[in-house]
Design an enzyme around this catalytic site. Structure first.
Site, PDB file in Angstrom:
ATOM      1  N   ARG A 394      47.710  -3.031 -69.941  1.00 13.59           N
ATOM      2  CA  ARG A 394      49.021  -3.499 -70.650  1.00 13.59           C
ATOM      3  C   ARG A 394      49.933  -2.128 -71.004  1.00 13.59           C
ATOM      4  NH1 ARG A 394      46.192  -7.863 -75.008  1.00 13.59           N
ATOM      5  NH2 ARG A 394      45.445  -9.431 -73.346  1.00 13.59           N
ATOM      6  N   GLN A 412      38.123  -6.482 -71.376  1.00 13.40           N
ATOM      7  CA  GLN A 412      37.753  -7.705 -72.599  1.00 13.40           C
ATOM      8  C   GLN A 412      36.419  -8.340 -72.138  1.00 13.40           C
ATOM      9  OE1 GLN A 412      41.681  -9.933 -72.198  1.00 13.40           O
ATOM     10  NE2 GLN A 412      42.295  -9.035 -74.121  1.00 13.40           N
ATOM     11  N   HIS A 416      36.546 -18.502 -71.425  1.00 16.98           N
ATOM     12  CA  HIS A 416      37.329 -19.467 -71.540  1.00 16.98           C
ATOM     13  C   HIS A 416      36.594 -20.712 -71.487  1.00 16.98           C
ATOM     14  CE1 HIS A 416      40.360 -16.359 -70.455  1.00 16.98           C
ATOM     15  NE2 HIS A 416      40.962 -16.929 -71.339  1.00 16.98           N
ATOM     16  N   HIS A 543      40.573 -20.144 -75.734  1.00 17.49           N
ATOM     17  CA  HIS A 543      40.428 -18.778 -75.344  1.00 17.49           C
ATOM     18  C   HIS A 543      39.897 -18.249 -76.163  1.00 17.49           C
ATOM     19  CE1 HIS A 543      44.163 -18.949 -72.602  1.00 17.49           C
ATOM     20  NE2 HIS A 543      44.206 -20.153 -73.409  1.00 17.49           N
TER      21      HIS A 543
END
Length: 670
Positions: A394, A412, A416, A543
């Protein structure tokens, strides 16, 4: 004329008779000066605000978050007044409250020195003690421009487009009408100073404790935070209701500085940010790598036991994937720029095939949707829980990058969950319990929850879908027994979320895990499963990032433990310390047995004296030291020393090894 207002205190509305022209202070003010402003019909106003028939009034205490912000903004005004009284060459910028304090920006050619800061703080205290009241005055734009003709930055606020200045840091304009706050001497009634401001403010400086105010530092800044604008001088400060509150805050800051993960990362040789790689991109050194691997390995085992299936996805993708997901519409500014690849040319140089845009992925969810969609799915497979340690990228602006807690490249622990609408409530309840239990295993125990709900201007999907998702999350939060704090409008564009907020060892709050219910991406990716009756249906998508990112969680734990990780996470769990060189081989033999038991051990065979070796091990936060001399060798024992300095002598080797192994296995903190 007597009319009625409703005074809202806690859950009760109490009808109260008020005379015409009565103020909020007349209804909710207190002689102890704990009530600093009021909420009237949901709007925060000065206590001088005149009430109307039927108004609903709620007192706001100085200890409330809103009350603290109002108090701090009032102090910022006094600091600005003090600064201009000392220096004739400074012009007013803006001065909003911020977390735990405030700042005020000044246009000036000077650079504030530590002596200047001390003088401003002294003058601030003098103004507070002299007694001044804050008086709100509605003005026209022309009146404001005339009165503030000597303030060039205020003039720019008054002439700028609303869009240019309507942000949370600009307290002067917006909200419908222009107002100036005058500082009036309580004794003489003389006008002392004024500032363009929306307010509200405390009634007067008697509500402020000069002993509870501290100016902390100065820095360079830019007008309205835009580097394209003029450079300014910023004065930072903190303000609290009492001097004891200030003392506690300053003590916490001192402790936080000791725990700063950026410094500990260097001192303990855990990670670094080489300039050759780039800002916000960390490399983990061997010791940091051990801690990170332990964190990840334990998480993997827990996820496997909870029925998650592991997947892996690439770091880049064609831009069309993020067009489908909607991320290019909503998050493009936070993504690294596109790479134009795969262009093919004819021999004459003309384009045979246009280049395609590839992006570094900022999130993993679109990839997991493609895995779900790769073949037909049956209701028997649901809930399907996909898990990945997925690296994402990012483009954080340079001004917000901060050690490991705000980076550009991160991993991360992303999951999901695809389930039926009927499965969703139970899945959310179980998921929240799983998240909290795992965080507790890493040593965090003090939590509350935050529920982020829809922002109508930044979201997609029907109101019915959002309501169902929000209610399901609220129900799961209620079942947890934790406090739930609302975050209106804070949801992502595709669905509401619960954030787990964790307090660390010194009381700071960190946002940890997030759980989001999503009806939108299954629609955008046309995800389906087959029901028992043969019909096709959309799954609900949940999520979940448990750590948020490995890097950030590493930094949080490093500060929480001040580098003294529990033994199961410590990179070196045991150091063997020989009293003399003759004892090295003996401790090497102990180390072999420790390694056989799965313990990470080193033997300090350097030429340093024993006490220096002990200090080195303590500085490196090693949990256990095993010391051996002639008597220990003769007895087949060691002296067992803990990180806190306590020691047990003559502990048999087998007993020492068993004790260490038990503590490590239990994930106990010592």
């Amino acid at each position: 004329m007597i009319t009625l207002a409703e005074v809202l205190v806690g859950p009760d509305r109490v009808p109260t008779a008020i005379e015409a022209g009565a103020s909020a202070y007349d209804v909710v003010g207190d002689k102890a000066r704990k009530v600093v402003v009021a909420s009237v019909n949901g709007t925060t106003v000065d206590l001088s605000h005149e009430l109307q028939d039927g108004d609903v009034v709620e007192p706001i205490l100085i200890s409330d978050p809103i009350g603290l912000s109002v108090m701090r903004h009032s102090v910022a005004h006094i600091v600005a007044q003090a600064t201009q009284s000392l220096f004739s060459d400074v012009y007013l910028g803006i001065g909003p409250p911020i977390k735990d304090g405030f700042f005020y920006d000044f246009g000036t050619e000077r650079t504030f020195s530590p002596d200047d800061l001390a003088a401003i703080e002294t003058r601030t205290a003098e103004i507070i003690q002299s007694g001044q009241k804050f008086t709100r005055r509605v003005v026209t734009r022309d009146e404001a421009q005339t009165q503030l003709a000597h303030e060039p930055f205020k003039q720019r606020l008054l002439t700028a487009d609303d869009a240019e200045v309507m942000n949370e840091d600009v307290m002067e304009v917006g909200g419908g009408e222009l107002t100036i706050y005058d500082n009036i001497d309580l004794r003489s009634g003389d006008h002392k100073w004024c500032d363009l401001c929306r307010g509200p403010h405390v009634p007067d400086t008697r509500y402020l404790d000069a002993r509870a105010i501290k100016l902390t530092r100065t820095s360079a800044a830019y007008w309205l935070g835009d580097q394209r604008n003029e450079s300014m001088q910023r004065v930072y400060g903190t303000a609290w209701p009492t001097k004891d509150d200030l003392k506690a805050h300053l003590t916490m800051l001192e402790e936080a500085e000791k725990r700063d993960h950026r410094r500990l990362g260097v001192d303990l040789d855990l990670f670094s940010f080489p300039d050759e790689i780039g800002s916000g991109l960390a490399v983990f050194h061997p010791k940091g790598g051990i801690i990170r691997r332990q964190m990840e390995d334990y998480s993997r085992v827990r996820h496997e036991n909870a029925g998650y299936e592991f997947v892996y996805t690439p770091h880049i993708t064609k831009g069309t994937l993020f067009e489908t997901s909607g991320h290019l519409d909503w998050y493009k500014d936070g993504m690294f720029p596109a790479m134009h690849l795969d262009e093919e040319l004819h021999e004459d140089g003309t384009v045979k095939r246009q280049a395609q845009e590839y992006y570094l992925k900022p999130m993993n969810c679109p990839f997991h949707n493609l895995i779900f969609k790769s073949r037909s799915r049956s209701y028997r497979e649901l809930p399907l829980r996909l898990f990945e340690f997925g690296s994402v990228y990012r483009y954080e602006r340079s001004g917000v990058i901060h050690g490991l807690t705000r980076v550009r490249g991160m991993t991360q622990d992303d999951a999901h969950i695809y389930c039926t609408p009927e499965q969703m409530p139970g899945e959310l309840k179980n998921l929240l319990g799983f998240v909290l239990d795992l965080l507790r295993d890493y040593g965090l125990n003090d939590f509350y929850l935050e529920l982020s709900t829809r922002n109508p201007e930044k979201s997609i999907g029907s109101e019915e879908e959002w309501e169902a998702a929000t209610q399901a999350l609220a129900s799961a939060a209620a079942d947890s027994g934790l406090d739930l704090v609302p975050d209106p409008g804070g949801a992502a564009f595709y669905g509401p979320k619960i954030s787990v907020q964790a307090r660390d060892a010194i009381g700071r709050t960190w946002q940890m895990s997030t759980i989001q219910v999503d009806f939108q991406l299954p629609n955008r990716f046309d995800l389906e499963f087959q029901n028992s009756d043969g019909t096709r249906a959309r799954p609900v998508m949940i999520h979940r990032a448990l750590f948020g990112s490995i890097e950030r969680f590493f930094g949080v734990l490093l500060e929480h433990y001040a580098g003294a990780f529990p033994p199961w996470l410590a990179p070196t769990q045991v150091v063997g310390i020989p009293i003399a060189s003759a004892h090295v081989d003996y401790l090497d033999g102990v180390a072999v047995q420790l390694r056989a038991a799965g313990i990470r051990v080193e033997v300090d065979a350097s030429d340093e004296r024993m006490q220096k070796k002990i200090r080195t091990a303590q500085t490196q936060k090693v949990p256990f030291m095993l010391i051996a001399g002639d008597e220990d060798m003769a007895a087949g024992a060691v002296s067992f020393r803990y990180r806190d300095g306590s020691q047990e002598n003559g502990v048999p080797i087998a007993q020492a090894i068993a004790k260490i192994a038990d503590i490590v296995a239990s994930r106990e903190q010592i």
